[in-house]
Write an enzyme that holds these catalytic residues in place. Sequence first.
Site, PDB file in Angstrom:
ATOM      1  N   LYS C  45       0.824  -1.209   0.000  1.00 36.11           N
ATOM      2  CA  LYS C  45       0.000   0.000   0.000  1.00 36.11           C
ATOM      3  C   LYS C  45       0.862   1.265   0.000  1.00 36.11           C
ATOM      4  CE  LYS C  45      -3.633   2.623   0.460  1.00 36.11           C
ATOM      5  NZ  LYS C  45      -4.192   3.073  -0.836  1.00 36.11           N
ATOM      6  N   ASN C  69     -11.305   4.989  -8.668  1.00 34.14           N
ATOM      7  CA  ASN C  69     -11.089   5.133  -7.232  1.00 34.14           C
ATOM      8  C   ASN C  69     -10.509   6.500  -6.949  1.00 34.14           C
ATOM      9  OD1 ASN C  69      -8.234   5.189  -5.847  1.00 34.14           O
ATOM     10  ND2 ASN C  69      -8.008   4.025  -7.759  1.00 34.14           N
ATOM     11  N   ASN C 128       6.002   6.396  -6.389  1.00 35.97           N
ATOM     12  CA  ASN C 128       4.756   6.777  -7.035  1.00 35.97           C
ATOM     13  C   ASN C 128       4.716   8.288  -7.239  1.00 35.97           C
ATOM     14  OD1 ASN C 128       2.188   7.293  -7.863  1.00 35.97           O
ATOM     15  ND2 ASN C 128       1.170   6.504  -6.038  1.00 35.97           N
ATOM     16  N   CYS C 131       0.070   9.670  -8.386  1.00 38.31           N
ATOM     17  CA  CYS C 131      -1.268   9.492  -7.816  1.00 38.31           C
ATOM     18  C   CYS C 131      -2.187  10.609  -8.288  1.00 38.31           C
ATOM     19  CB  CYS C 131      -1.238   9.482  -6.297  1.00 38.31           C
ATOM     20  SG  CYS C 131      -2.914   9.357  -5.618  1.00 38.31           S
ATOM     21  N   GLY C 218      -8.616  -1.199 -14.522  1.00 36.35           N
ATOM     22  CA  GLY C 218      -9.397  -2.332 -15.026  1.00 36.35           C
ATOM     23  C   GLY C 218      -9.141  -2.542 -16.513  1.00 36.35           C
TER      24      GLY C 218
END
Lengths: 244, 244, 309, 309
Positions: C45, C69, C128, C131, C218
Site C-alpha cells: 500500500k 477510485n 509513485n 497518484c 481495469g
Amino acid sequence: MRDITFEISENVPLTANVRRMRLYGDTADITRAGQFVNVRLDGFYLRRPISVCDAENGVLTLIYKCVGAGTERMSRMRTGERLNVLTGLGNGYDISLSGRRPLLLGGGVGVPPLYLLAKKLLAEGKDVSAVIGFNTAAEVFYEKEFASLGCSVTVTTADGSYGTKGFVTDALPEDATYFYACGPMPMLKAVYAKTDISGEFSLEERMGCGFGVCVGCTCKTVTGGKRICKDGPVFKKEELEWQI
Amino acid sequence: MRDITFEISENVPLTANVRRMRLYGDTADITRAGQFVNVRLDGFYLRRPISVCDAENGVLTLIYKCVGAGTERMSRMRTGERLNVLTGLGNGYDISLSGRRPLLLGGGVGVPPLYLLAKKLLAEGKDVSAVIGFNTAAEVFYEKEFASLGCSVTVTTADGSYGTKGFVTDALPEDATYFYACGPMPMLKAVYAKTDISGEFSLEERMGCGFGVCVGCTCKTVTGGKRICKDGPVFKKEELEWQI
Amino acid sequence: MADLSVELCGIKLDNPVIPASGTFGFGAEFAELYDINVLGTFSFKGTTRQPRFGNPTPRIAECPAGMLNSVGLQNPGVEHVIAEELPRMKTYFCKPVMANVSGFSVEDYAYTCALLDAQDQIGWIELNVSCPNVHGGGMSFGTDPEAAAGVVRAVKAITKKPIIVKLSPNVTDIVAVALACEKAGADGISLINTLLGMRIDLKTRRPVLANNTGGLSGPAVFPVALRMVWQVAHAVDIPVVGMGGVSSADDMIEMMLAGATAVEVGAANLVDPYACRDIINELPETMRKYKIEKLSDIIKGANSWEKTL
Amino acid sequence: MADLSVELCGIKLDNPVIPASGTFGFGAEFAELYDINVLGTFSFKGTTRQPRFGNPTPRIAECPAGMLNSVGLQNPGVEHVIAEELPRMKTYFCKPVMANVSGFSVEDYAYTCALLDAQDQIGWIELNVSCPNVHGGGMSFGTDPEAAAGVVRAVKAITKKPIIVKLSPNVTDIVAVALACEKAGADGISLINTLLGMRIDLKTRRPVLANNTGGLSGPAVFPVALRMVWQVAHAVDIPVVGMGGVSSADDMIEMMLAGATAVEVGAANLVDPYACRDIINELPETMRKYKIEKLSDIIKGANSWEKTL
C-alpha cells in the site's frame, strides 16, 4: 442489411476446431452466395463476421473456426440460445459470369461459402467442379456434402494424408470456364498466379462495422481503395493488382 | 471469506422495487447476522454488496432493492441460474451485548439483516422488539416474518399510511437494553441522537473489493479510519463521533 | 518444464506476477486465502511520511470494464508501516517485497525512502509520482519530466535499493518523463498508474466520487497501458514493469511482448481475490499454447510492422 | 411533452444526438436503414485537401468494452466530397451537416475549410486537430496549445461558419489546449478524439494493427471523456460537444450534466447501426425518469462536491 435475432438449432463440431451452427430466422436478406453475417457475442465489443454456408427456408448455416476468444465463446452456445446478427452483408459472388464449367476453389474455412454457391450454380444447370484444400486429413470437411449436391469434388491436403497431395492449385482441372475462390491469402495469390481464366476472389480482413462506414477493411484495387465488407468481400480477378 | 457459486432457487418481488432471492449453496462462512455477500454480475466490473437476510442449512436469503443497472440485472435472473459470491464478509452484530430486551431498528432495505439477527437473539432466549420503518404502506415488507419469529413488531411509515406515522425514532420502546440499527444515514443519525442506551450501527458505502484491501469504503471512528467492509459494516455507538 | 522466472533490477522473481500497490494492502487479507509466497512479489500500500486518512467517500465508482477510485493515499504512515506492518508481513511473506512510496515534496519522498531503504525485507522501492487523487502532490511530479527527475535524484542520493518510478499516463509524452527519470538514475520504470476519469450520478446530479474525479483502472485501460509500455520499453535501457487492466495469463504475455520485464496486476485483485494465484497457475499452459519455454525470452519480443505509408 | 432541442453555435438542433465523424461515413449507409433526419445532425467522414487511401490493414482491433482503429483519414478528398458526396447527401439529409476537416499543415486546413465554408449544406466545421493515426500531422496540432491555436486563427480568418475544434485526450493539460483554441476564435470545442492504444497478437507476436498503434474508442473511454468534458466546459465560455463511449440515453444525459451542449456518438454506430435512432427514441422516457423537462436545462447541471480535504 437487417438486424435479426436467430435461434440456434444446432452447434456441432465438424473437425477439432471447425464447427457448424444452424439457426432459425429470417434469411431473406441473404440473396447471393459469398455474403456474410456479423454476429454479436456477449462480452465482446465488436461483432464477428462469419460467411454464410447456406441459407434457405428460414434456416441459416454458418461454419466457423475457433481461432480466438470470440469464436471460442460462440462454440459454447447451445441449441435454443438466441444470436443477434446483421444479415445480408457483402456483395457475394456473381453467378452470371460462371460459363458452363465453373470451378470452385476453397481452402480451410474458405470452403463453406462455396457450398451455397454450388447450389445456386447447379440450379442454373452448370457443370460445377470443386477443389477444396486442407492441411491434413483430420481437417477435411464437407467433401460428401459437395458431392451429394452433384459437384465433382477433389480434395487436396498439404501433407498428402488425404486426397491429392499439395494445394488446390496442384489440382486445377483443364477445362474450367471461370473460378470462384475463397481461402487464406497465400492460396488466393497462388490461384491468381496459376490461373489463365477469369474468376472471383473472396477476401478477408479485420472489420469494425461490416457494413461499410468505418472503412477499417479497405483493400487496394485497380480503381482505388475498396471496402471488403461493403464493396466486397468478392472481387473480380481483374479488379486486383497483386504482386506475385 | 470464501468464493462460492450458489444456485438461485427463488427471485420474487416483495414490493414494487424490493425483491427476495433465495440461493442454494454453502453458507458456512456466514457466522453472524449483519454480514454481507459480494455478488458478481455479468456485464458489470465491480461486485455488488448485499446484506444477508438469512442463512441456514445451505439456503442463503438476500433481500435487495433495484436501485441501478446492477440490481436491475440481478432482478432478471431466474431460478436455476448460478450466482458467484464472496461470502462471509464483514464483522456482523455482536449478540453478546444485547441484554435481556434488545431492540432492532430497521429502515427500508436496512430491515433484512435484522431478520437473521432476530433469529439468533431469540435463540438466546432474548425478548426482542423490532421497529421497522418505511416511506409508505406500499413499501412495507417482512412485518409478518418478524412477528412469526416471535418478536414484537412495530411498523412506522413516514406518511402514516400504515402503522405508526413517522420514523422508527418516533416509536422507540421505553425499556430496551441495547439496540441494533440498520438503515439510511439520516435514520441512523436520528437513532444516534435520540437513544440513551448503547447499541450498534450497520453502515453502508460504495465498495471496491468488499474484503478490506482497496480501502474504498473508509469511515471515521474515534480510533481513526476504519474499513466499513472489513472492520465493519457494524460499529458500536461509542466508536462513532457523529455531529448531530 | 516452463521457466517463469525473470530478473528485476538484479533480483530474481520466481514469476513476473506482482499485485499492484493499493489493491493488495500489506498482503494479510490475501494470505488468509492462499500462500502469497507463490507471487513474484507484491507492491504494498502506497506509504507516505505522515499517516493519511485519504479522501472523503464515496471513493469508488463502477465503469464499463473498469472502476474509478479516489482513495487518496490512505495509509498509516511510514513509521507505523516499519513498526507494525513489516514485522507482521514476515509471518506470511518471505520474499523481498516492493515498497510503494508517495509524497508531497521532494523532502517527503526522500525521508520516507530513506527509512524504507534500511529495511531488509524490502527489495525495491516503487516511487509513485503519479497518484491522480491528491492535490498539490502525487501526479504533479509525474506530469513534468524535470519534477519527476528531481524526486528521483533526491531519492537515489540516499538509498541503495533499486528505485522503480511509477509513471502517470495522464501526459502528452510519457517517453520524455521516462527518459528524464532514467537520466536521473532510476533503476526501473513502472506504468501505468490510473487514467483520470469521472462519473456523474444522474439522480443526484453530482459526481459519484466525493473527490469529483478519480483514477480509472481495469481492463478498459489495457490498450492504453500496453501502448505506453511499448513506447517506454523501446526508449529506455532500464527494466519496465507493465500494468493496467491485466486480468489473465494472456494479458501478462501481451504486456511482456510489449516490453515488460514484470507485470503488476491491480483492479483484478479486487473483483477476484484469487486472480494472481490463478494467473500464475495458468501461465505454464498459456506458455505452451504460444510456444514459450522461458518467459524471460519474450520480453520486448513483439516485432513492429514497418510503417509503409 | 419533453423538449429535446439544444442550440449549438447559433444553430438549433432538434436533439443533441450527433453521430461522430468516422463512424457514419457520409450517412448513405444509415439512410438505407432509417430516416437520418431524426438526428440532430451528423459529422461526416474526416476530409482532407487531397484524397487519402489511409493506413495499411489490419486497421481494427478488439478491446475490452471498446476497439482500436488506425484508419488514418481515408477519404476521397475535399473536391470529391463537394462534387459527389454533398449533392448525394441532399437526397437523404435535409438538415445542416457538420463537416469534419483534417490536415497536415495550416495551409491544408485553411484550403479545405475555405472550400467547405462555401457550401450551404454545411452548418459547422469540426476541425480535427487530434487524429492519432497519421504521422507528421493530425494529433501533433492537438497536443500543443500554440499549434492548435495557429490552425484555428488561420481557419477563422477565411471562414464564416462556426468552427468547432476537436481535441485530443492524449495530453497532460486539455484545458490549456481548449483555452488556446477559444482565445484564437474557436466557436466551440468537441472532445474527446480517441486515446492512443495498442494490442499485440500473441500468436504472430506483432501488433494487431499494421500501424502498430491506434485510437481507442467505445464505452471503455467514457469516464476519461466525461472528466475532460467536465474540465473543459468549466474552463471555456464556448459550447462543448461531448463524445467518447456514449452508447445510451443515460450516457447522453451524463455527458450533458458534465457540460456538453450536444453529444457525439461514435463506436456505438459500428456495433449497432440503429444506436443513434434508438437513443433519440429513448430520450423522452429517460428524461421523465430523471425529471428533466427541457434537455437544454441540464447542460453543465452537475454540482461538484466541495473538496473537504
